[in-house]
Design an enzyme around this catalytic site. Sequence first.
Site, mmCIF file in Angstrom:
data_model
loop_
_atom_site.group_PDB
_atom_site.id
_atom_site.type_symbol
_atom_site.label_atom_id
_atom_site.label_comp_id
_atom_site.label_asym_id
_atom_site.label_seq_id
_atom_site.Cartn_x
_atom_site.Cartn_y
_atom_site.Cartn_z
ATOM 1 N N SER A 48 0.608 -1.615 0.237
ATOM 2 C CA SER A 48 0.022 -0.216 -0.012
ATOM 3 C C SER A 48 1.057 1.231 -0.027
ATOM 4 O O SER A 48 0.231 2.434 -0.456
ATOM 5 C CB SER A 48 -1.208 -0.204 0.846
ATOM 6 O OG SER A 48 -0.061 0.351 2.493
ATOM 7 N N LYS A 102 1.323 4.218 7.250
ATOM 8 C CA LYS A 102 1.045 5.574 5.894
ATOM 9 C C LYS A 102 1.273 6.142 6.272
ATOM 10 O O LYS A 102 2.166 7.591 6.429
ATOM 11 C CB LYS A 102 -0.563 5.460 5.931
ATOM 12 C CG LYS A 102 -1.401 4.160 5.635
ATOM 13 C CD LYS A 102 -0.807 3.677 4.566
ATOM 14 C CE LYS A 102 -2.533 2.301 4.823
ATOM 15 N NZ LYS A 102 -2.346 1.265 4.289
#
Length: 206
Positions: A48, A102
């Site tokens: 991701s 993230k």
Amino acid sequence: MGETMVERDPHPVLAWLRREALPLVVMLLLLSAARDSLANHYQVPSGSMQPTLQPGDRVAVDMRAYGLRLPFTPVRLLATGQPQRGDVAVFDSPADGTRLIKRVVAVAGDCVQLHDGYLSINGQPLQHALAGELFGNKQVSLDLEEGGGPDIAGITIPAGKLLVLGDHRGNSFDGRFFGLVDADTVYGKAVAVYWRRGQGPAWQRL
């Protein structure tokens, strides 16, 4: 000739534990506390954050970047900073508590739009090159081979919250799905890749 009486410890096992095991346990506790409060590491589980991070990469995490915590608890003893746009942060997912990594793309007060994978913050597009964005002086490469994922029509980040996204915008379970993250719950700031998948030891700053 008289015999010398040798006094024996009636509890030799307890004596050994005090002499040998206790110092080892104390050392392990101190190391664990330091890891929990000062520095830690994180192994990247998915793609991701590609191309910045690859699955299997190991990342050094500064646990002091946003606050000193009481070891083994979420209690913050001292605030030392706040997550900034462009930081790669480690936190627990608001959806299910899974530890995630993230990029912080927006902080309190920011008005955010996302279209085809590219961000605009407070009306200012961040795109600086083909498949890239600029957070201040930090250039970030994106992976848009699978598109940009869901758009964001326009939200303003409230006080105490953060928006986090993956750099692989079309293949990231991030703030577009689980919502905003509480800024004071972010564990730490990822500072460098120290083990690169398929290459071995490295020190690539993030």
